[in-house]
Design a protein around this motif. Structure first.
Motif, PDB file in Angstrom:
ATOM      1  N   GLY A 195       0.822  -1.217   0.000  1.00  0.00           N
ATOM      2  CA  GLY A 195       0.000   0.000   0.000  1.00  0.00           C
ATOM      3  C   GLY A 195       0.852   1.261   0.000  1.00  0.00           C
ATOM      4  N   SER A 196       2.185   1.095   0.103  1.00  0.00           N
ATOM      5  CA  SER A 196       3.059   2.271  -0.028  1.00  0.00           C
ATOM      6  C   SER A 196       3.386   2.441  -1.514  1.00  0.00           C
ATOM      7  CB  SER A 196       4.360   2.072   0.754  1.00  0.00           C
ATOM      8  OG  SER A 196       5.256   1.277   0.001  1.00  0.00           O
ATOM      9  N   ARG A 197       4.097   3.510  -1.846  1.00  0.00           N
ATOM     10  CA  ARG A 197       4.486   3.705  -3.250  1.00  0.00           C
ATOM     11  C   ARG A 197       5.911   3.211  -3.525  1.00  0.00           C
ATOM     12  NH1 ARG A 197       3.260   9.380  -5.399  1.00  0.00           N
ATOM     13  NH2 ARG A 197       3.891  10.121  -3.334  1.00  0.00           N
ATOM     14  N   PHE A 198       6.489   2.507  -2.562  1.00  0.00           N
ATOM     15  CA  PHE A 198       7.783   1.863  -2.818  1.00  0.00           C
ATOM     16  C   PHE A 198       7.550   0.582  -3.617  1.00  0.00           C
ATOM     17  CE2 PHE A 198       8.859   4.408   0.887  1.00  0.00           C
ATOM     18  CZ  PHE A 198      10.125   4.877   0.552  1.00  0.00           C
ATOM     19  N   GLU A 199       8.463   0.323  -4.548  1.00  0.00           N
ATOM     20  CA  GLU A 199       8.412  -0.948  -5.277  1.00  0.00           C
ATOM     21  C   GLU A 199       9.494  -1.857  -4.704  1.00  0.00           C
ATOM     22  OE1 GLU A 199       9.669  -2.826  -9.509  1.00  0.00           O
ATOM     23  OE2 GLU A 199       9.225  -0.678  -9.492  1.00  0.00           O
ATOM     24  N   LEU A 200       9.069  -2.967  -4.119  1.00  0.00           N
ATOM     25  CA  LEU A 200      10.030  -3.838  -3.440  1.00  0.00           C
ATOM     26  C   LEU A 200      10.675  -4.793  -4.435  1.00  0.00           C
ATOM     27  CD1 LEU A 200       8.037  -4.683  -0.193  1.00  0.00           C
ATOM     28  CD2 LEU A 200       9.596  -2.787  -0.674  1.00  0.00           C
ATOM     29  N   ALA A 247      14.357  -1.199  -2.284  1.00  0.00           N
ATOM     30  CA  ALA A 247      13.084  -0.624  -2.737  1.00  0.00           C
ATOM     31  C   ALA A 247      13.351   0.495  -3.735  1.00  0.00           C
ATOM     32  CB  ALA A 247      12.295  -0.091  -1.543  1.00  0.00           C
ATOM     33  N   ARG A 248      12.590   0.478  -4.834  1.00  0.00           N
ATOM     34  CA  ARG A 248      12.625   1.598  -5.786  1.00  0.00           C
ATOM     35  C   ARG A 248      11.630   2.647  -5.311  1.00  0.00           C
ATOM     36  NH1 ARG A 248      12.543  -1.825 -11.461  1.00  0.00           N
ATOM     37  NH2 ARG A 248      13.632  -0.117 -12.445  1.00  0.00           N
ATOM     38  N   TYR A 249      12.035   3.906  -5.481  1.00  0.00           N
ATOM     39  CA  TYR A 249      11.172   4.969  -4.947  1.00  0.00           C
ATOM     40  C   TYR A 249      10.736   5.945  -6.026  1.00  0.00           C
ATOM     41  CZ  TYR A 249      15.547   7.537  -5.216  1.00  0.00           C
ATOM     42  OH  TYR A 249      16.702   8.110  -5.681  1.00  0.00           O
ATOM     43  N   GLY A 250      10.901   5.561  -7.323  1.00  0.00           N
ATOM     44  CA  GLY A 250      10.609   6.494  -8.425  1.00  0.00           C
ATOM     45  C   GLY A 250       9.205   7.059  -8.405  1.00  0.00           C
ATOM     46  N   ALA A 251       8.252   6.311  -7.827  1.00  0.00           N
ATOM     47  CA  ALA A 251       6.861   6.814  -7.786  1.00  0.00           C
ATOM     48  C   ALA A 251       6.696   7.898  -6.726  1.00  0.00           C
ATOM     49  CB  ALA A 251       5.910   5.651  -7.506  1.00  0.00           C
ATOM     50  N   ILE A 252       7.695   8.021  -5.847  1.00  0.00           N
ATOM     51  CA  ILE A 252       7.583   8.991  -4.745  1.00  0.00           C
ATOM     52  C   ILE A 252       8.375  10.258  -5.027  1.00  0.00           C
ATOM     53  CG2 ILE A 252       8.113   9.374  -2.284  1.00  0.00           C
ATOM     54  CD1 ILE A 252       7.806   6.313  -1.931  1.00  0.00           C
ATOM     55  N   SER A 253       9.543  10.095  -5.675  1.00  0.00           N
ATOM     56  CA  SER A 253      10.456  11.236  -5.790  1.00  0.00           C
ATOM     57  C   SER A 253      11.365  11.098  -7.006  1.00  0.00           C
ATOM     58  CB  SER A 253      11.315  11.302  -4.516  1.00  0.00           C
ATOM     59  OG  SER A 253      12.386  12.185  -4.701  1.00  0.00           O
ATOM     60  N   ARG A 277       4.375   4.351   4.450  1.00  0.00           N
ATOM     61  CA  ARG A 277       3.105   4.261   3.703  1.00  0.00           C
ATOM     62  C   ARG A 277       2.489   5.631   3.471  1.00  0.00           C
ATOM     63  NH1 ARG A 277       2.267   0.124   7.281  1.00  0.00           N
ATOM     64  NH2 ARG A 277       0.765   1.344   8.496  1.00  0.00           N
ATOM     65  N   ALA A 278       2.902   6.575   4.299  1.00  0.00           N
ATOM     66  CA  ALA A 278       2.311   7.914   4.175  1.00  0.00           C
ATOM     67  C   ALA A 278       2.940   8.728   3.044  1.00  0.00           C
ATOM     68  CB  ALA A 278       2.477   8.660   5.508  1.00  0.00           C
ATOM     69  N   LEU A 279       3.996   8.211   2.422  1.00  0.00           N
ATOM     70  CA  LEU A 279       4.707   9.003   1.405  1.00  0.00           C
ATOM     71  C   LEU A 279       4.072   8.872   0.037  1.00  0.00           C
ATOM     72  CD1 LEU A 279       8.358   8.108   2.481  1.00  0.00           C
ATOM     73  CD2 LEU A 279       7.034  10.152   3.051  1.00  0.00           C
TER      74      LEU A 279
END
Ligand code: PMP
Ligand code: GLN
Length: 385
Positions: free
Chosen positions: A307-312, A323-329, A383-385
């Motif tokens: 449910g977070s925007r991290f891709e594991l 974790a990839r964080y491209g959806a967040i930043s 999850r809040a990001l």
């Protein structure tokens, strides 16, 4: 502050403070939950402390034998025989070290001469290249493919040359959690056949392998074991990273060379800790249970990030989750890790720190060797990001 009049021609001009120290300090400064540096935030077993304290009280506080106390070397020999079917002689083929970092540094110092090449795989654990360069060797970079982090043995073949003195492998792998398979070791054996290349195998996470897969130790591969130095660390296995006790295995002739350096590098390792560990490790369930223990933590942490925007990315071993964080930043990973620590309150390691050219796949590493409460609190923030 004192001024120095010495002009320093640094052996390690590119090296600053390790990313683990930097991120743990930042986590402390910002009051963040620290999932960056790899260490448990829970207590080790009190029977380990009892055994160690007893050794101290019984007066076992002076220098042990240079290679380690016989009790510990014999317990290591028994473990390795039971797990890998390999018989290492406790007197001539096992040496206790001050953690895996010293073991790796000493092995490199013992075998690598100025101008020799050492093949390593990127992303690469941060201590390897500085150790190689301190002794005048040259790191030659092989790539683990992104995002599956598998070695390309054809590429390794093309990198091997007359100067190649050592190939350094690491499985389970830090930071990616990938594993070498039996076939990988066979390919490495074929590539090094009829050469004098030493294979240094960093297996500090040997007991943290998931999904019913067997750890493929160089110790269990007779051809590679003949040219191998295998490194492990009790810090990972018994939740005591601060004790800095590990060991190496290797054929007697290789071990004799290793000890020539070891005896002048540290000489020997903390006596009561060795005796405490020797007693504690005789119960094999303590290391055999580690995979299930950390599989539970991996599942718990991964479920926290649902449910977070991290891709594991997959985690097959070790206690690290990428974790990839491209959806967040859009930030580069070092900046993202700083932001995550100080603004979101969870510290992680930017994976570009494991690339010599700073290659940035926009991936961060989280350590899940933490209590559930820690992982839950981090999960809520992530999850809040
Ligand atoms: N190699 C790897 C892959 C590691 O992750 C670590 C520590 N986390 C070490 C070596 C060093 O182990 P030690 O703390 O026993 O020096
Ligand atoms: N190996 C640990 C990690 O990967 C850290 C060890 C260290 O701080 N040097 O996080």
């Amino acid at each position: 502050m004192r001024q120095s009049s010495v002009v320093i021609d640094s052996k390690l001009p590119q090296v600053g403070t390790t990313i683990f120290t930097v991120m743990s300090k930042l986590a402390a400064d910002c009051g963040a939950i620290n999932l960056s540096q790899g260490f448990p935030d829970f207590q080790a077993d009190s029977s380990l402390f009892d055994a160690t304290a007893r050794a101290m009280r019984e007066g076992r506080n002076q220098y042990p034998p240079m290679a380690g106390v016989p009790e510990l070397r014999s317990a290591i020999a028994d473990k390795v025989a039971a797990l890998y079917g390999a018989s290492y002689d406790a007197d001539s083929e096992i040496t206790v070290t001050a953690g895996a970092t010293q073991a790796i540094f000493t092995a490199i110092a013992a075998f690598v001469r100025a101008g020799d090449e050492v093949i390593i795989f990127e992303p690469v654990y941060d201590s390897y290249v500085p150790a190689i360069e301190t002794v005048g060797g040259k790191a030659v970079y092989a790539a683990l493919g992104f995002p599956d982090y598998r070695p390309d043995w054809q590429q390794v073949r093309s990198l091997i040359g007359p100067q190649t003195r050592m190939i350094l492998i690491n499985s389970p792998h830090n930071p990616t959690g990938s594993l070498l398979a039996a076939d990988d070791l066979d390919q490495l054996a074929a590539l090094t056949r009829d050469t004098d290349i030493v294979v240094l195998s960093d297996e500090v996470y040997e007991h943290i392998v998931f999904d019913g897969v067997q750890h493929q130790s160089v110790a269990a591969h007779p051809e590679l074991a003949a040219r191998g130095i295998v490194v492990s660390s009790f810090g990972k296995t018994y939740h005591i990273t601060g004790w800095k006790v590990g060991y190496v295995l290797g054929a007697a002739a290789l071990m004799a060379e290793f000890r020539k350096v070891h005896q002048f590098n540290v000489f020997t390792v903390n006596t009561p800790c060795q005796l405490g560990i020797a007693e504690y490790m005789c119960d094999a369930s303590r290391h055999l249970g580690l995979a299930a223990f950390y599989a539970g933590k991996r599942e718990y942490f991964r479920s926290q990030l649902q449910g977070s925007r991290f891709e594991l990315l997959p985690c097959r071993g070790s206690y690290f989750q990428l974790a990839r964080y491209g959806a967040i930043s859009d930030l580069p990973d070092r900046e993202f890790a700083r932001w995550l620590t100080c603004e979101a309150g969870v510290a992680a390691i930017p994976v570009s720190a494991f690339h010599h050219d700073g290659r940035d796949e926009r991936v961060v590493r989280f350590c899940f060797a933490k209590q559930e409460a820690t992982l839950a609190a981090a999960g809520e923030r992530l999850r809040a990001l």
